[in-house]
Design a protein around this motif. Structure first.
Motif, PDB file in Angstrom:
ATOM      1  N   ALA A  25       3.683  -4.083  -5.643  1.00 24.31           N
ATOM      2  CA  ALA A  25       3.171  -2.768  -6.044  1.00 24.31           C
ATOM      3  C   ALA A  25       3.856  -2.285  -7.318  1.00 24.31           C
ATOM      4  O   ALA A  25       3.198  -1.756  -8.228  1.00 24.31           O
ATOM      5  CB  ALA A  25       3.387  -1.760  -4.917  1.00 24.31           C
ATOM      6  N   ASN A  40       2.584   1.684  -3.389  1.00 22.53           N
ATOM      7  CA  ASN A  40       1.566   2.060  -4.374  1.00 22.53           C
ATOM      8  C   ASN A  40       1.177   3.530  -4.216  1.00 22.53           C
ATOM      9  O   ASN A  40       1.020   4.257  -5.214  1.00 22.53           O
ATOM     10  CB  ASN A  40       0.330   1.172  -4.206  1.00 22.53           C
ATOM     11  CG  ASN A  40      -0.743   1.470  -5.232  1.00 22.53           C
ATOM     12  OD1 ASN A  40      -0.534   1.329  -6.436  1.00 22.53           O
ATOM     13  ND2 ASN A  40      -1.908   1.920  -4.776  1.00 22.53           N
ATOM     14  N   ASP A  41       1.032   3.970  -2.966  1.00 23.24           N
ATOM     15  CA  ASP A  41       0.696   5.384  -2.711  1.00 23.24           C
ATOM     16  C   ASP A  41       1.788   6.303  -3.227  1.00 23.24           C
ATOM     17  O   ASP A  41       1.496   7.341  -3.849  1.00 23.24           O
ATOM     18  CB  ASP A  41       0.484   5.618  -1.217  1.00 23.24           C
ATOM     19  CG  ASP A  41      -0.817   5.013  -0.699  1.00 23.24           C
ATOM     20  OD1 ASP A  41      -1.665   4.620  -1.524  1.00 23.24           O
ATOM     21  OD2 ASP A  41      -0.975   4.916   0.541  1.00 23.24           O
ATOM     22  N   TRP A  42       3.042   5.955  -2.982  1.00 19.87           N
ATOM     23  CA  TRP A  42       4.154   6.787  -3.443  1.00 19.87           C
ATOM     24  C   TRP A  42       4.204   6.858  -4.965  1.00 19.87           C
ATOM     25  O   TRP A  42       4.443   7.922  -5.543  1.00 19.87           O
ATOM     26  CB  TRP A  42       5.477   6.248  -2.888  1.00 19.87           C
ATOM     27  CG  TRP A  42       5.611   6.405  -1.400  1.00 19.87           C
ATOM     28  CD1 TRP A  42       5.025   7.371  -0.615  1.00 19.87           C
ATOM     29  CD2 TRP A  42       6.349   5.578  -0.502  1.00 19.87           C
ATOM     30  NE1 TRP A  42       5.357   7.193   0.699  1.00 19.87           N
ATOM     31  CE2 TRP A  42       6.172   6.101   0.808  1.00 19.87           C
ATOM     32  CE3 TRP A  42       7.151   4.441  -0.660  1.00 19.87           C
ATOM     33  CZ2 TRP A  42       6.772   5.536   1.928  1.00 19.87           C
ATOM     34  CZ3 TRP A  42       7.745   3.874   0.448  1.00 19.87           C
ATOM     35  CH2 TRP A  42       7.561   4.411   1.732  1.00 19.87           C
ATOM     36  N   LEU A  43       3.936   5.740  -5.611  1.00 16.75           N
ATOM     37  CA  LEU A  43       3.917   5.728  -7.077  1.00 16.75           C
ATOM     38  C   LEU A  43       2.769   6.579  -7.607  1.00 16.75           C
ATOM     39  O   LEU A  43       2.925   7.337  -8.580  1.00 16.75           O
ATOM     40  CB  LEU A  43       3.788   4.290  -7.581  1.00 16.75           C
ATOM     41  CG  LEU A  43       4.993   3.367  -7.357  1.00 16.75           C
ATOM     42  CD1 LEU A  43       4.636   1.935  -7.689  1.00 16.75           C
ATOM     43  CD2 LEU A  43       6.184   3.835  -8.195  1.00 16.75           C
ATOM     44  N   THR A  44       1.612   6.476  -6.961  1.00 15.40           N
ATOM     45  CA  THR A  44       0.441   7.264  -7.364  1.00 15.40           C
ATOM     46  C   THR A  44       0.703   8.756  -7.211  1.00 15.40           C
ATOM     47  O   THR A  44       0.230   9.572  -8.021  1.00 15.40           O
ATOM     48  CB  THR A  44      -0.788   6.865  -6.519  1.00 15.40           C
ATOM     49  OG1 THR A  44      -1.037   5.465  -6.684  1.00 15.40           O
ATOM     50  CG2 THR A  44      -2.020   7.645  -6.932  1.00 15.40           C
ATOM     51  N   GLN A  45       1.483   9.103  -6.174  1.00 19.08           N
ATOM     52  CA  GLN A  45       1.831  10.507  -5.940  1.00 19.08           C
ATOM     53  C   GLN A  45       2.896  11.013  -6.908  1.00 19.08           C
ATOM     54  O   GLN A  45       3.238  12.191  -6.908  1.00 19.08           O
ATOM     55  CB  GLN A  45       2.336  10.677  -4.507  1.00 19.08           C
ATOM     56  CG  GLN A  45       1.285  10.435  -3.438  1.00 19.08           C
ATOM     57  CD  GLN A  45       1.892  10.214  -2.052  1.00 19.08           C
ATOM     58  OE1 GLN A  45       3.075  10.475  -1.836  1.00 19.08           O
ATOM     59  NE2 GLN A  45       1.078   9.729  -1.122  1.00 19.08           N
ATOM     60  N   GLY A  46       3.412  10.115  -7.741  1.00 19.12           N
ATOM     61  CA  GLY A  46       4.422  10.499  -8.722  1.00 19.12           C
ATOM     62  C   GLY A  46       5.831  10.574  -8.168  1.00 19.12           C
ATOM     63  O   GLY A  46       6.729  11.146  -8.800  1.00 19.12           O
ATOM     64  N   THR A  85       0.824  -1.219   0.000  1.00 20.03           N
ATOM     65  CA  THR A  85       0.000   0.000   0.000  1.00 20.03           C
ATOM     66  C   THR A  85       0.854   1.264   0.000  1.00 20.03           C
ATOM     67  O   THR A  85       0.585   2.209  -0.758  1.00 20.03           O
ATOM     68  CB  THR A  85      -0.939   0.015   1.224  1.00 20.03           C
ATOM     69  OG1 THR A  85      -1.817  -1.106   1.148  1.00 20.03           O
ATOM     70  CG2 THR A  85      -1.752   1.302   1.272  1.00 20.03           C
ATOM     71  N   GLN A 112       2.560  -4.301 -10.307  1.00 15.08           N
ATOM     72  CA  GLN A 112       1.205  -3.872 -10.691  1.00 15.08           C
ATOM     73  C   GLN A 112       1.233  -2.546 -11.447  1.00 15.08           C
ATOM     74  O   GLN A 112       0.403  -2.304 -12.318  1.00 15.08           O
ATOM     75  CB  GLN A 112       0.316  -3.736  -9.458  1.00 15.08           C
ATOM     76  CG  GLN A 112      -0.217  -5.058  -8.931  1.00 15.08           C
ATOM     77  CD  GLN A 112      -1.299  -4.865  -7.871  1.00 15.08           C
ATOM     78  OE1 GLN A 112      -1.692  -3.739  -7.563  1.00 15.08           O
ATOM     79  NE2 GLN A 112      -1.772  -5.971  -7.313  1.00 15.08           N
ATOM     80  N   ALA A 113       2.207  -1.703 -11.092  1.00 20.62           N
ATOM     81  CA  ALA A 113       2.315  -0.388 -11.737  1.00 20.62           C
ATOM     82  C   ALA A 113       3.030  -0.474 -13.083  1.00 20.62           C
ATOM     83  O   ALA A 113       3.197   0.546 -13.769  1.00 20.62           O
ATOM     84  CB  ALA A 113       3.051   0.572 -10.815  1.00 20.62           C
TER      85      ALA A 113
END
Length: 308
Positions: free
Chosen positions: A229, A203-209, A200, A232-233
């Motif tokens: 993560a 994944n959050d860090w990747l989503t934040q760019g 999680t 999946q990305a």
């Protein structure tokens, strides 16, 4: 003649009673939690060691469920049962004083396994069996720093903040980083040892760019979560280096298939054997070292097949 026979019979009977006492040693074991992957291997190895001993050692396992109060209650119960020795894998390494006091007051040998109390001035009759977590952090970060050629950004997945294993492994990482000024820490947060939490967070860090070249995890479970993560990305395997600690079977498989770059083997069997041996010796009033260290070993793709 009759008197001699009586004395001989008495001596033999005392020897048998003494032998029986040692043949039925009972050791109370309080684990911080049963559902932790690596601690499960530790618990299973302790059980195997006890069953293999000729003295017939019996272990009574209790699950503290990450509750300091529950763990103290378990230790107090062991004391009331008059067990021969107590082994504790502490929930909170800063909250062991009452556990120590309860065992010492009752005159029952106490072994802290895997996690050393923050208070290192332990009284007589209390010992530790563990591995040096500072070395684990140093080993994984040194390997990554060389692979990164001394530059880039990393994120750190921390274990449980109430555990000095987290503190010391992370301290080891940062001691190495002090020699590499061009490697920066982008983020560090706790995944409390869990795979899903590690997944999680990454994944959050990747989503934040956020951009990073390596993930340094305090254990294999969080490292595996980070790998999941990234996969999946759609991040190319191996383009972000991932390091863990423990050398669990899943961790070894991840290193072998390239999902993790490196891990550090924490010897569950070694700590289990060391803790049981120490508890039995102390119960028999035999000498033991107050601090028993079980060494860490680096796991890389080149030597992963040596670890089974």
């Amino acid at each position: 003649m009759k008197t001699k026979i009586r004395f001989t019979s008495l001596a033999l009977s005392l020897m048998l009673v003494s032998g029986a006492a040692f043949a039925d040693l009972k050791i109370g074991v309080s684990m911080s939690q049963f559902d932790d992957t690596w601690l499960t291997y530790l618990r299973e190895s302790m059980d195997q060691k006890a069953k293999a001993m000729p003295d017939g050692v019996k272990l009574q396992f209790e699950d503290a469920r990450s509750d300091v109060v529950k763990q103290l209650s378990q230790v107090e119960s062991f004391v009331s049962q008059k067990v021969d020795a107590i082994i504790v894998n502490p929930v909170d390494t800063a909250a062991t004083r009452k556990i120590t006091d309860a065992a010492v007051k009752a005159g029952i040998p106490l072994v802290y396994v895997n996690r050393r109390p923050d208070d290192l001035n332990l009284p007589k009759g209390v010992i530790t069996v563990a591995s040096n977590d500072l070395e684990a952090g140093q080993m994984q970060m040194k390997y990554l720093a060389e692979k990164m050629q001394g530059k880039g950004d990393i994120v750190i997945l921390l274990g449980d903040l109430a555990n000095n294993s987290t503190t010391n492994r992370t301290k080891g990482v940062k001691e190495v980083l002090a020699k590499y000024p061009n490697i920066k820490i982008e983020q560090e947060q706790t995944g409390i040892w869990q795979r899903d939490k590690g997944m999680t967070l990454v994944n959050d860090w990747l989503t934040q760019g956020r951009k990073f070249d390596a993930v340094v995890a305090n254990n294999d479970e969080m490292a595996i979560g980070a790998s999941m993560a990234l996969e999946q990305a759609g991040v190319k395997k191996g383009s972000v280096l991932i390091a863990g600690v423990d050398g669990t079977p899943d961790g070894l498989r991840a290193v072998k298939k390239g999902a993790m770059a490196v891990s550090v083997f924490q010897d569950a069997k070694g700590q289990a054997v060391g803790s049981i041996d120490a508890a039995v010796k102390m119960a028999k009033h035999e000498p033991v070292e107050q601090a028993v260290w079980v060494p860490y070993r680096l796991i890389t793709p080149d030597n992963v097949d040596q670890f089974k």
